[in-house]
Scaffold this motif. Sequence first.
Motif, PDB file in Angstrom:
ATOM      1  N   GLY A  18      35.884  35.668  40.555  1.00  0.00           N
ATOM      2  CA  GLY A  18      36.535  36.506  41.534  1.00  0.00           C
ATOM      3  C   GLY A  18      36.826  35.766  42.832  1.00  0.00           C
ATOM      4  N   GLY A  19      37.958  36.072  43.425  1.00  0.00           N
ATOM      5  CA  GLY A  19      38.328  35.442  44.682  1.00  0.00           C
ATOM      6  C   GLY A  19      39.104  34.160  44.541  1.00  0.00           C
ATOM      7  N   GLU A  20      39.197  33.637  43.332  1.00  0.00           N
ATOM      8  CA  GLU A  20      39.970  32.420  43.120  1.00  0.00           C
ATOM      9  C   GLU A  20      41.439  32.750  42.922  1.00  0.00           C
ATOM     10  OE1 GLU A  20      38.444  30.108  39.942  1.00  0.00           O
ATOM     11  OE2 GLU A  20      36.761  29.323  41.107  1.00  0.00           O
TER      12      GLU A  20
END
Length: 264
Positions: free
Chosen positions: A218-220
């Motif tokens: 997540g967040g990439e």
Amino acid sequence: MKQKINSRPQAGFTLVEMSIVLVIIGLILGAVSIGKDLQRDAEYNKIKQKFVDQWVQSYNTYYQRAGVVVGDSQSQPRFMVNGEDYAASAGDPTSGGNMTAVTPPNAICQGALGPKMDRANADADLHALFDRLGIRMPPGRAEGLEDRYLYLDTNGNPQELQVCFQWNAPGSREGAGNVMVITGLTPDLARVLDQTIDGKADAREGLFRQQGVANGVGGEAGIEWDGNNSQDEQANDNGDATNTADNQDEDQVITLVAIYKMNQ
């Protein structure tokens, strides 16, 4: 009597006139090229509105009428596509069983699985399920082929979309839950659909993803869809678009498989 000879020099095209002709030719060629792109964009919008969106609507209509998703049991619902044929001993989400390592039930298609689908088997009763509830399916390719759609790729060769439904277990690479699987997408069509559905063309994020692409951390930043329209379709291609062969005008463009997450 001597014949009078016209001594006036013959007129030819001036540089200005030749330039005007070349500009006109360039405008015509440019208009033809733009016209083809506009026609393709219009076809892609038609596929989105008249085929993909209408199958999503038919799926939601099934849920509203039956109270369960496609192929699930009304008396003992398991909240999964084709849940009626699911073996309860393998784990039941209604009883708190661990579903991560469970073998999902067969996909629901009309006939065989779509090309390059990861699922091993399919139950060929898609139309029968919708007909049983009196749900009108999209027109598709023809009567009896409502799950198919025929279109032309950028080389002018025919390609066929096919729709199936299936349940993905938790931990599935392209996301868990009930999904619609769309096979036969050229890379440019897949990107256009992703852009219109999710707002950006991202193969591993959003409702519309590429089959087999892990969601990652997540967040990439997301990743692009595999493949491009310079690659040709091969019988032994497994759908990951690693084929790097340049296509010829007579070749079919390589196709991908998309996973569209349903909201039920």
